[in-house]
Scaffold this active site. Structure first.
Site, PDB file in Angstrom:
ATOM      1  CE  LYS A 228      -1.672   1.632   4.076  1.00  0.00           C
ATOM      2  NZ  LYS A 228      -1.401   3.042   4.384  1.00  0.00           N
ATOM      3  CG  ASN A 229       2.337   2.607   3.540  1.00  0.00           C
ATOM      4  OD1 ASN A 229       1.170   2.923   3.271  1.00  0.00           O
ATOM      5  ND2 ASN A 229       2.738   2.344   4.764  1.00  0.00           N
TER       6      ASN A 229
ATOM      7  CB  CYS B 166      -5.020  10.443  11.349  1.00  0.00           C
ATOM      8  SG  CYS B 166      -3.462   9.705  11.782  1.00  0.00           S
TER       9      CYS B 166
ATOM     10  NE  ARG C  15       0.702  10.685  10.054  1.00  0.00           N
ATOM     11  CZ  ARG C  15       0.120   9.639   9.468  1.00  0.00           C
ATOM     12  NH1 ARG C  15      -0.958   9.136  10.004  1.00  0.00           N
ATOM     13  NH2 ARG C  15       0.578   9.135   8.348  1.00  0.00           N
TER      14      ARG C  15
ATOM     15  CG  ASP D 131       3.366   1.535   9.497  1.00  0.00           C
ATOM     16  OD1 ASP D 131       3.603   1.782   8.311  1.00  0.00           O
ATOM     17  OD2 ASP D 131       3.055   2.415  10.322  1.00  0.00           O
TER      18      ASP D 131
ATOM     19  NE  ARG E 210      -7.102   4.504   5.396  1.00  0.00           N
ATOM     20  CZ  ARG E 210      -6.180   5.257   6.007  1.00  0.00           C
ATOM     21  NH1 ARG E 210      -6.343   5.567   7.272  1.00  0.00           N
ATOM     22  NH2 ARG E 210      -5.129   5.697   5.379  1.00  0.00           N
TER      23      ARG E 210
HETATM   24  C1  EPZ Z   1       4.258   6.977   6.147  1.00  0.00           C
HETATM   25  O1  EPZ Z   1       3.473   8.017   6.706  1.00  0.00           O
HETATM   26  C2  EPZ Z   1       3.345   5.756   6.095  1.00  0.00           C
HETATM   27  N1  EPZ Z   1       2.188   6.055   5.242  1.00  0.00           N
HETATM   28  C3  EPZ Z   1       2.860   5.419   7.503  1.00  0.00           C
HETATM   29  O2  EPZ Z   1       2.084   4.232   7.412  1.00  0.00           O
HETATM   30  C4  EPZ Z   1       4.082   5.127   8.372  1.00  0.00           C
HETATM   31  O3  EPZ Z   1       3.662   4.858   9.694  1.00  0.00           O
HETATM   32  C5  EPZ Z   1       5.013   6.346   8.359  1.00  0.00           C
HETATM   33  O4  EPZ Z   1       5.375   6.663   6.991  1.00  0.00           O
HETATM   34  C6  EPZ Z   1       6.298   6.099   9.150  1.00  0.00           C
HETATM   35  O5  EPZ Z   1       6.978   4.998   8.623  1.00  0.00           O
HETATM   36  C7  EPZ Z   1       2.347   5.994   3.905  1.00  0.00           C
HETATM   37  O6  EPZ Z   1       3.423   5.700   3.390  1.00  0.00           O
HETATM   38  C8  EPZ Z   1       1.126   6.286   3.083  1.00  0.00           C
HETATM   39  P1  EPZ Z   1       6.314  10.423   8.142  1.00  0.00           P
HETATM   40  P2  EPZ Z   1       4.046   9.554   6.687  1.00  0.00           P
HETATM   41  O7  EPZ Z   1       6.179  11.647   7.332  1.00  0.00           O
HETATM   42  O8  EPZ Z   1       4.801   9.756   5.430  1.00  0.00           O
HETATM   43  C9  EPZ Z   1       6.422  13.707  11.537  1.00  0.00           C
HETATM   44  C10 EPZ Z   1       0.274   2.831   7.811  1.00  0.00           C
HETATM   45  O9  EPZ Z   1      -0.129   2.316   8.856  1.00  0.00           O
HETATM   46  N2  EPZ Z   1       6.348  14.668  10.426  1.00  0.00           N
HETATM   47  O10 EPZ Z   1       7.524   9.550   7.974  1.00  0.00           O
HETATM   48  O11 EPZ Z   1       2.923  10.442   6.989  1.00  0.00           O
HETATM   49  C11 EPZ Z   1       5.119  12.928  11.699  1.00  0.00           C
HETATM   50  O12 EPZ Z   1       4.199  13.652  12.483  1.00  0.00           O
HETATM   51  C12 EPZ Z   1       0.705   4.282   7.806  1.00  0.00           C
HETATM   52  O13 EPZ Z   1       0.395   2.240   6.711  1.00  0.00           O
HETATM   53  C13 EPZ Z   1       6.467  16.030  10.711  1.00  0.00           C
HETATM   54  O14 EPZ Z   1       6.633  16.440  11.855  1.00  0.00           O
HETATM   55  O15 EPZ Z   1       5.032   9.489   7.918  1.00  0.00           O
HETATM   56  C14 EPZ Z   1       5.569  11.664  12.368  1.00  0.00           C
HETATM   57  O16 EPZ Z   1       5.683  11.884  13.757  1.00  0.00           O
HETATM   58  C15 EPZ Z   1       0.467   4.957   9.151  1.00  0.00           C
HETATM   59  N3  EPZ Z   1       6.391  16.921   9.677  1.00  0.00           N
HETATM   60  C16 EPZ Z   1       6.962  11.424  11.773  1.00  0.00           C
HETATM   61  O17 EPZ Z   1       7.378  12.676  11.224  1.00  0.00           O
HETATM   62  C17 EPZ Z   1       6.220  16.510   8.377  1.00  0.00           C
HETATM   63  O18 EPZ Z   1       6.171  17.366   7.469  1.00  0.00           O
HETATM   64  C18 EPZ Z   1       6.995  10.384  10.665  1.00  0.00           C
HETATM   65  O19 EPZ Z   1       6.091  10.803   9.684  1.00  0.00           O
HETATM   66  C19 EPZ Z   1       6.097  15.126   8.109  1.00  0.00           C
HETATM   67  C20 EPZ Z   1       6.177  14.219   9.151  1.00  0.00           C
END
Ligand code: EPZ
Length: 417
Positions: free
Chosen positions: A22-23, A116, A121, A304, A396
């Protein structure tokens, strides 16, 4: 809203073939916005999030087809450069349309995705990077508007190795005829899969999978054909399921390399694992040893799989500790597990799980995708019957989950409510 009913107590026996990631599918599907030529993506799982992406791309003006795990996107008319709230709120990963639209049309207006269940996020790291490339940012009624007379290559250092920010900036950079360097980039396998698709479109990319990513883009990118990597989180979910319930399972069509840390932790917990070229066979431990985990950016233990690991550790002998370092609110499954008899204490971003003899079935509620997966595991391991409500969260991220669970020997039914 559908619910699942699970009759617990079965031993796991059989084989499960894992779907495409998915990701990885989501960013690769959004990368089709970078070109007007036809793109074909295979091994795409049939999930709610893929449908949401289909809707978002169609709204923008792409001609999309999705069936038999094949997604194609063509283009007949000028694309809209906006992503409205009613679509973005269904899937926060819709923010990945921003980079491609900005790079192609030098303008994009998209709704702030909002938080969420697992956390606020924010997207500040994405926006910081776009600014470095020359975009002007403004806000209007809950939307972000990015405008650029021209975009240039930039040296960007991410405050955190954000997966989404790395993907968004890679896609934008792929359409800039200049060199962009992204430091502290995310290293997840999904980043390398997206890099593979962007290379097929004509971008030059090196360093994917390392903290320093270099992208030399082109002013025009071509269509491509790509098959996404297997879903390492779905694979991990089934390996943990077997370890928790007992028995043995063969999880096929995966990349074992993507699961190195989980395999190590499962072995420490007493499971036996045989790693093949594109499969892993697991034999559950006779007695589950408690094993601590601490989540982190790849290649650390994936956030995850944290909820699924917690469900497993509720049945371990002794106390284990889980430290969640990625999201600020990703322990909501703990309360539901406690309703099934688990003994869990939460202190800030750490959970302490004292193993119990067994869990008992109950009616529980999924709060987010992976919490739902954890409840599936717990319900299958518990004595008696478990009913899981709000399974749309699970739909999802898991394609045909009840079919796969039954292949593994779990007795479960979906009830349409
Ligand atoms: C991706 O989300 C995945 N989703 C998530 O999977 C996964 O948990 C996450 O990466 C971490 O591995 C998809 O790929 C669609 P991040 P993403 O940006 O990209 C902070 C699932 O269950 N952050 O790496 O949104 C954020 O708040 C989902 O399949 C900022 O502060 O994750 C978090 O604490 C859930 N500012 C951390 O970084 C930003 O601009 C990691 O977020 C972006 C992120």
């Amino acid at each position: 809203m559908d619910s699942f009913t699970i009759k617990g107590g079965s031993k796991i026996q059989g084989e499960v073939r894992v779907s495409g990631s998915k990701n990885s599918s989501l960013p690769v599907l959004f990368s089709t916005v970078l070109t007007s030529e036809k793109c074909v993506i295979k091994n795409v799982p049939d999930l709610m999030d893929i449908k949401s992406t289909f809707d978002m791309l169609s709204y923008a003006g792409k001609n999309c087809f999705f069936g038999f795990n094949l997604f194609s996107a063509g283009e007949g008319k000028k694309l809209k450069t906006e992503a409205p709230y009613e679509l973005v709120r269904k899937m926060r990963a819709s923010v990945l349309i921003a980079g491609p639209l900005l790079a192609r049309f030098h303008h994009v207006k998209f709704a702030l995705p909002g938080g969420c269940a697992i956390g606020v996020r924010p997207i500040d790291i994405h926006l910081e990077g776009f600014k470095k490339m020359g975009a002007k940012i403004s806000y209007e009624e809950g939307n972000v508007i990015l405008k650029a007379d021209r975009l240039k290559g930039a040296r960007i250092k991410l405050a955190f190795p954000s997966v989404g920010a790395t993907e968004n900036l890679m896609m934008a950079a792929a359409l800039i005829d200049d060199l962009t360097e992204i430091r502290n980039a995310a290293r997840e396998p999904e980043i390398s899969d997206l890099a593979g698709a962007l290379r097929k479109m004509g971008a030059e990319i090196e360093g994917d999978g390392t903290p320093v990513l270099k992208v030399r883009g082109k002013t025009r990118l071509r269509g491509f054909e790509h098959s996404v990597i297997p879903d390492r989180i779905e694979a991990g979910t089934f390996l943990i399921l077997c370890a928790a319930l007992g028995g043995s399972l063969k999880v096929t069509e995966i990349v074992p390399e993507h699961l190195k840390v989980l395999i190590k932790k499962l072995k420490e917990s007493g499971a036996q694992l045989y790693v093949g070229r594109d499969y892993v066979e697991i034999k559950a431990p006779a007695r589950i040893k408690s094993v601590n985990i601490s989540t982190g950016p790849y290649p650390a233990f994936p956030t995850d799989l944290q909820a699924q690991w917690m469900a497993y550790m509720t049945l371990a002998s002794g106390t284990s500790r889980i430290q969640e370092n990625i999201f600020e609110n990703r322990f909501m499954h703990a309360a539901e597990l406690m309703r099934m008899g688990a003994d869990i204490k939460i202190k800030r971003n750490c959970a302490f799980i004292k193993g119990v003899k067994g869990l008992s079935g109950a009616t529980v509620m999924a709060s987010d995708l992976r919490a739902g997966a954890a409840l599936l595991l717990a319900g299958a391991a518990a004595s008696g019957k478990t009913r899981i409500r709000r399974v749309y969260h699970i739909d999802r991220g898991y394609d045909r989950i009840e079919e796969k669970m039954r292949c593994a020997g779990v007795k479960m039914e979906r009830a349409k409510e």
